[in-house]
Design a protein around this motif. Structure first.
Motif: not given
Length: 497
Positions: A210-224
């Motif tokens: 049973l994989w319960a590793g979560g969502a460990p990364t942030d959604r990237p904000l893609q702006i200059p």
């Protein structure tokens, strides 16, 4: 006065099953459950028995007459979630032929069918989704669980993701401690799957994984300019002040007078509140001591929390906003930004309550520094500066009107995302392990013995307690497969030093 649910509500629905009169909603069987920001007690049907108080794992439920001044508003929140009582107006009518069972007391049960005498299950990760799954699995006396946790402390976001001044919410770890004391579970800390032990080996030594590793990364904000020094994720700051080993070197630059947080979910408010809190108040919390020392020397006088959309779309929850408005934090909304805004016509009572609270904040005088300012309707275009961030250029959403905010620290808080797991199919569009109700699938084909739960199953939504029903769904399928003889037979026994 009836009992009242307050800010610490984790939403795991333990109170729902404890209530003998079905006065706590939404229940896990109702469509609003997965979307609700908290649970609510109907004051017209609550009989003040106190069963829910004992069931709540985070001490969020208190008798109405014992509400503190800071929590008093929650009596109105609970009452406002229900229409005036009456036979034709009850939102959640109590049927004469049905009511929820009293708090289920779990005696060990035997699985039937083709289930082996010892059902060996590996759980990857030890956060809330993992521990709720373990709790459900351990109700069956054939189950033997091994949890693989890469960190030196268990329980994931329950330990490293909850703000240190939210002490009631942190008590959910007591429930997980109780689960961990079961003799049929062992937790292997400092053990990373893919590094210290392979997923293939785990699959060969267990009936199910049973994989319960979560969502460990942030959604990237893609702006200059997003890569400039002085820009980092709010998540890294949370990890830093909570002592997460992955973020020990993520000390934010506190030598600036203004910080800008892009995004306005609960994480954004947590960081803003900690940055502006009196360090003496934080002294008595679980905050990392190194972080506390840094905060004592902070130059931050204002934290600006900026949302792309209007106040009616605010991502933070109503309980979190109430805690901010009625707590010790100094918080403000510029009245010019809410000109023409009203809660009239908003059918969702929770959204309407948020808008009313924000309007209340806008009528208050600008507070003493350090303070938090909530801003709405601005879309980030660019982080300004040369080597270091010096500010952010925004446009008023839907227009060409520009606004430049000077700031030496810029934090992004626009959500989380799961990352691919080697050896498991990944849905890149959703940022989740490909699955159907917790069964991991390759295309349309379930992969025998492989399951998933938590954010990496459903995406980063819900709260700590939401994982209880989510994990329950996965566990139900796993046990059903066990009874049907659909799980692989381990080729060898797991042996650990």
């Amino acid at each position: 006065m009836p009992h009242v649910i307050t800010q610490a509500c984790c939403g795991d629905a333990s109170c729902v099953y404890a209530c003998p009169v079905n006065c706590i909603h939404p229940t896990p069987d109702e469509p609003d459950f997965g979307l609700s920001e908290m649970l609510y007690i109907d004051p017209s049907t609550c009989v003040d028995c106190g069963a829910c108080v004992s069931a709540c794992p985070v001490s969020a439920i208190v008798p109405g007459h014992r509400l503190s001044d800071e929590a008093a508003r929650f009596a109105d929140v609970n009452a406002g979630h229900y229409p005036e009582p009456g036979p034709d107006t009850a939102r959640f009518p109590v049927r004469a032929d049905w009511r929820l069972p009293m708090a289920p007391i779990s005696k060990p049960k035997r699985l039937r069918g083709a289930t082996p005498d010892e059902l060996k299950i590996a759980i990857i990760g030890s956060g809330p989704s993992a521990m709720y799954a373990a709790d459900e699995l351990l109700k069956h006396d054939q189950v033997r669980i091994t949890v693989y946790e890469r960190l030196t402390q268990p329980f994931g976001l329950a330990h490293f993701g909850v703000a240190p001044d939210h002490e009631s919410t942190r008590t959910i770890a007591n429930l997980f401690d109780e689960v961990a004391r079961n003799p049929n579970i062992r937790i292997l800390l400092n053990t990373e799957v893919g590094k210290d032990v392979s997923l293939d080996w785990i699959r060969q030594t267990h009936h199910a994984v049973l994989w319960a590793g979560g969502a460990p990364t942030d959604r990237p904000l893609q702006i200059p300019g997003i890569d400039r020094t002085g820009v980092q994720s709010a998540t890294s700051v949370v990890g830093w002040y909570n002592g997460h080993p992955d973020f020990a070197l993520s000390t934010p630059d506190l030598g600036t007078e203004r910080a800008v947080v892009i995004g306005n979910g609960n994480v954004a408010l947590d960081v803003a509140r900690i940055f502006t809190a009196d360090p003496e108040r934080l002294e008595h919390t679980s905050i990392d001591r190194t972080a506390l020392t840094a905060l004592r020397g902070s130059s931050i006088r204002e934290v600006l929390v900026v949302a792309r959309r209007g106040p009616e779309h605010a991502a933070f929850t109503l309980p979190e906003l109430i805690g901010l408005v009625d707590g010790p934090a100094h918080v403000w909304v510029d009245p010019a930004e809410l000109e023409g805004v009203t809660s009239e016509g908003i059918e969702d009572t929770t959204v309407a309550a948020k808008v009313d609270l924000l309007l209340e904040l806008s009528r208050r005088p600008k507070p003493d520094e350090p303070f938090i300012r909530l801003s709405f309707g601005y879309t980030p275009q660019e982080v300004l500066g040369d080597d270091r961030a010096t500010g952010v250029r925004f446009v008023k959403t839907g227009t060409d009107e520009e606004l430049v905010i000077d700031a030496g620290l810029v934090l992004t808080a626009i959500g989380y995302r799961g990352r691919p797991v080697p050896g498991l199919p990944f849905d890149d569009a959703k940022g989740t392990i490909a699955n159907v109700e917790g069964r991991i699938v390759d295309g349309d084909t379930p992969l025998p013995g492989l399951y998933v739960t938590g954010w990496i199953k459903r995406g980063p939504s819900g709260f700590i307690g939401t994982n209880k029903t989510d994990s329950g769904e996965t566990v139900q399928h796993l046990l059903s497969d066990a009874e049907a003889g659909a799980l692989p037979t381990p080729k060898t026994s797991p042996v650990h030093s």
